[in-house]
Structure formats: structure tokens, C-alpha cells
Enzyme design. Structure first.
Site, PDB file in Angstrom:
ATOM      1  N   LYS A  87       0.828  -1.204   0.000  1.00  0.00           N
ATOM      2  CA  LYS A  87       0.000   0.000   0.000  1.00  0.00           C
ATOM      3  C   LYS A  87       0.870   1.264   0.000  1.00  0.00           C
ATOM      4  O   LYS A  87       2.054   1.233   0.319  1.00  0.00           O
ATOM      5  CB  LYS A  87      -0.917   0.002   1.238  1.00  0.00           C
ATOM      6  CG  LYS A  87      -1.838  -1.221   1.318  1.00  0.00           C
ATOM      7  CD  LYS A  87      -2.844  -1.233   0.180  1.00  0.00           C
ATOM      8  CE  LYS A  87      -3.825  -2.401   0.292  1.00  0.00           C
ATOM      9  NZ  LYS A  87      -3.269  -3.701  -0.081  1.00  0.00           N
ATOM     10  N   ASP A  88       0.228   2.388  -0.336  1.00  0.00           N
ATOM     11  CA  ASP A  88       0.916   3.668  -0.422  1.00  0.00           C
ATOM     12  C   ASP A  88       1.408   4.132   0.949  1.00  0.00           C
ATOM     13  O   ASP A  88       0.837   3.774   1.980  1.00  0.00           O
ATOM     14  CB  ASP A  88      -0.022   4.730  -0.993  1.00  0.00           C
ATOM     15  CG  ASP A  88      -0.501   4.374  -2.390  1.00  0.00           C
ATOM     16  OD1 ASP A  88      -1.423   3.549  -2.489  1.00  0.00           O
ATOM     17  OD2 ASP A  88       0.044   4.903  -3.357  1.00  0.00           O
ATOM     18  N   LYS A  89       2.448   4.965   0.931  1.00  0.00           N
ATOM     19  CA  LYS A  89       2.940   5.546   2.181  1.00  0.00           C
ATOM     20  C   LYS A  89       2.100   6.745   2.600  1.00  0.00           C
ATOM     21  O   LYS A  89       1.555   6.771   3.709  1.00  0.00           O
ATOM     22  CB  LYS A  89       4.407   5.979   2.039  1.00  0.00           C
ATOM     23  CG  LYS A  89       4.928   6.640   3.314  1.00  0.00           C
ATOM     24  CD  LYS A  89       6.289   7.280   3.127  1.00  0.00           C
ATOM     25  CE  LYS A  89       6.690   8.014   4.409  1.00  0.00           C
ATOM     26  NZ  LYS A  89       7.926   8.805   4.260  1.00  0.00           N
TER      27      LYS A  89
END
Length: 423
Positions: A87-89
Site C-alpha cells: 500500500k501507499d505511504k
């Protein structure tokens, strides 16, 4: 289809939009809360399994770093933790992780800022990448162009429903430094020094001045000790490679293998992603449709079945695509021999030849990385029903995507903005 005017997208093979309609501009991720991702898991039901399944919610954490910190708190190797999706940061994300031979009581003692862990069950098997039902997104784009904003949003929503190019998004290649595919290409060629030089030494203007100077010095001198002293301490992967080089001068292969195995494999697969993006753009450039099959096109059905379009079955294939039962797909090259069925296979073979890479390179790198890179089919189009709301100059988008598809690819069609406005 409109070409992208942005050099970075050109560099990553993302050369076209699905429509010529004007975008809404704006910015993603003004705060992590503007980009919310909820993973939709596959069923979990095995109370006696050795793998503890936990729901991980994090804000503004890179996944690999979060996993290493969780492992440190638990006193275990990070290799005992696995996940189904990266997943995105810069987001608020909820996903599932598996922990081998860890008790619920130990998980309850993990306390990290902006991270929560909730035990949800057990399994006989570790989670694997791609082993999820999909992802649900709730995204807000702020500071959009005021002119005709509702109409522009409506036009983009219709395009998203019909289908957009299913590009791998910017984050697949590195957000601040989009270099993973370049590193992967060097690894495939056996140029380990070049791979390390790119990963450690290639600087980008959005980094700190200190980081840029340290990277540039290493690129020129290969002085691992000086770079280790100069690089910021939070650059743990670069520092792991440099520590290895200080102890083992000239061992660039060993320096790469100091990286976590999953990260090392992601570097190689990033080059596969680049090949896919480039081939998809070449299809669009040739005037071929995302949804109307050509003879020789590959089809991927929802149940995983594959087929090849022929002159005889072309009309039946078109009907199946329109009913949503399958999509035109590209074969992403790997170690398996490529059997050419049509123009898209020929485009991919030509891209590999220009890069100086063949199936033998993937066979060799599979041994080096301890990961099989057999090749895979990926749909060339992405469609989703988007619930879109306009409030002043902000646009809220809610939609669901299958595993491995990028929300920023959908947002890109709405915004048509500089890709750095999406990070």
C-alpha cells in the site's frame, strides 16, 4: 486518445490518456487522510493454523519500514511477516498481514505511532502477494480547476466506467525517485555495480540537498564509506548496501542481496512493469482499441482462463469483452519462452531486444533473487464505477479495484496533471 505532456510519464511508458477531454487538475494527498485504502481480503477460516492474521492500519508509513518496526517490537525476523498487497505511504491504509508463530498477546504489546494491529484470525498458510479480493478507495483531490468542474468530473467518470489504460502507476517505480525499473534492468543484465550505483547514487531534485550531494558523490567515486557517513540515517536500504560494500569492497552482488528479498524481487518486476506500460502505449499509438480485439490478441477471463483471438472467434471475443467476462491482455515477458500470436507479442519482443534482455536473463535472475519471474498476463484496460462528488474546488472519488490495479491510474484520467501532483 490524448498524449501526456509530462516527461516523467514518457520515461515510465505512460504516454497516453483514455480521452481528449480536459482534466480537473488539482492535487492528491494534501494530507494522508485524503487517500484512504481498505484492503478487501479473501476468506480466512482456520483457527488452528500457525499463521496469525492481523488487520494493519497505518498512516504515512512505508510498508516495508512498518513491517521491520513491527518485527523489531515482536523480537522476530521480518521474514516471518507477509502481506497480500503493498500500500501507499502517504495515505491511511488498512490491510492484512500474516505473522508466523506469534501469539495474540505479543501483538497486543506492539505500540507504534500511527499504526494499529488487530488480530482477526489464523491460517495454515502465509499471505502471498496478490492474495486479496481487491481494494476500496476513498480519495479527495483538492484545489481543482474551477472552470466547468462538475462537467469535467462527469466526463471523466464516464471514461473510467468505459475503460482507461491499465498502466502501472508512478508509485510502482518509486515516488520521489522513480528508478526501480532502471535498477531492475541492470540486475537482469548482470550489471550489479550499475544497479547499486543507480539505487544509491542517482539523485532527484525532490530529495534533500544532503541526500542529493551524498548520492552524487557516490555515483562519481564509488566511495561507500563516505556515502555511508553522509546519507541520512532513515535511508535504511541504501545504508544496508553501503555497509556491505564497506565490509566487502567491490561485492556489488552481495550489496544487492543485503536488501530484503521482497524488495529485491520488486526491483526486477518493476522492469517488467515498464515493458508493459511501454507496450500498451505502443498499442494506443498504433491506433488500436483497448476494448476491441485484434487477431492475435490474448484474452484473460475473470476465472483466470486464457484464450487467443482468431479470425474465426473475433466477433465472439468482442461480445465476451462487452459483457465483462474477459479483457484484452498483454503477456509480460519473463523466463518462459514467448510464443508470438500477434502484433502485441511482437512489440514486447522488440522492446526486450532493444533492452538487450531475453528469457535467459530472467532465468538467471530468478536464481539470484530466489524468485521465479515466469511472466504473466495483465489486462490492458481498467474500468470501475466511480462515485464522484464535487464540493467547492475539491472532488471526492470512491471506487473499488481488483488486486494489482492502481488508483492513481484512475485519478490520472480525472486530473491530467503533473504526476508529481499525485504523490
Amino acid at each position: 486518445m490524448m498524449p501526456s505532456p509530462y516527461p516523467l510519464e514518457e520515461e515510465l511508458g505512460m504516454r497516453y490518456y483514455a480521452s481528449d477531454a480536459p482534466g480537473i487538475g488539482g492535487r492528491l494527498r494534501s494530507s494522508p487522510e485524503d487517500f484512504v485504502v481498505e484492503e478487501l481480503p479473501l476468506p480466512i477460516s482456520d483457527p488452528d493454523g500457525p499463521y496469525l492474521i492481523c488487520r494493519l492500519t497505518k498512516k504515512n508509513w512505508e510498508l516495508q519500514r512498518a513491517v521491520k518496526e513491527i518485527a523489531k517490537r515482536l523480537g522476530i525476523s521480518h521474514r516471518r511477516i507477509a502481506w497480500a498487497g503493498t500500500k501507499d505511504k502517504n495515505a491511511v491504509t488498512t490491510q492484512f498481514i500474516s505473522l508466523y508463530d506469534v501469539s495474540p498477546e505479543a501483538v497486543g504489546q506492539v505500540h507504534l505511532a500511527d499504526i494499529t494491529l488487530e488480530v482477526v484470525g489464523r491460517s495454515q498458510h502465509s499471505l502471498v502477494l496478490g492474495g486479496l479480493a481487491g481494494n476500496r478507495f476513498d480519495i479527495t483531490i483538492r484545489d481543482c480547476i474551477a472552470e466547468d468542474l462538475p462537467a469535467r468530473v462527469q466526463a471523466a467518470t464516464e471514461v473510467a466506467s468505459a475503460g482507461v489504460p491499465n498502466y502501472y502507476g508512478l508509485q510502482r517505480f518509486g515516488v520521489v525517485r522513480p528508478v526501480t525499473h532502471v535498477v531492475g534492468e541492470s540486475i537482469l543484465k548482470g550489471d550489479y555495480e550499475g544497479a547499486v550505483a543507480t539505487y544509491v547514487g542517482r539523485s532527484y531534485p525532490r530529495e534533500s540537498e544532503v541526500a542529493q550531494q551524498a548520492r552524487t558523490h557516490f555515483a562519481k567515486t564509488r566511495d561507500a564509506r563516505a556515502a555511508l557517513a553522509a546519507l541520512p540515517v532513515q535511508m535504511t536500504y541504501e545504508r544496508a548496501m553501503l555497509n556491505h560494500l564497506v565490509a566487502n569492497p567491490g561485492d556489488y552482488a552481495g550489496a544487492l542481496q543485503a536488501l530484503p528479498p521482497k524488495l529485491l524481487s520488486l526491483l526486477v518486476s518493476a522492469f517488467q512493469s515498464y515493458l508493459f506500460n511501454s507496450a500498451l502505449s505502443s498499442r494506443i499509438e498504433a491506433g488500436l482499441s483497448l476494448t476491441e480485439p485484434e487477431v492475435g490478441d490474448r484474452l484473460l477471463f475473470a476465472n483466470g482462463r486464457e484464450d487467443i483471438v482468431s479470425a474465426r472467434n473475433r466477433q465472439a471475443a468482442l461480445l465476451q469483452i462487452r459483457r465483462g467476462r474477459c479483457r484484452i491482455a498483454l503477456f509480460i515477458p519473463g523466463s518462459e519462452p514467448i510464443v508470438s500470436h500477434g502484433p502485441m507479442d511482437e512489440i514486447l519482443q522488440d522492446l526486450m531486444q532493444k533492452s538487450g534482455i531475453d528469457t535467459g536473463n530472467f532465468e538467471r535472475v530468478s536464481r539470484f533473487v530466489s524468485t521465479k519471474f515466469a511472466g504473466a498476463l495483465r489486462p490492458i484496460s481498467l474500468s470501475t464505477d466511480v462515485e464522484a462528488d464535487v464540493v467547492d474546488l475539491s472532488v471526492r472519488l470512491r471506487f473499488t479495484l481488483p488486486p494489482g490495479h492502481y488508483a492513481t491510474t484512475v485519478c490520472r484520467e480525472y486530473m491530467k496533471a503533473d504526476p508529481y501532483m499525485m504523490i
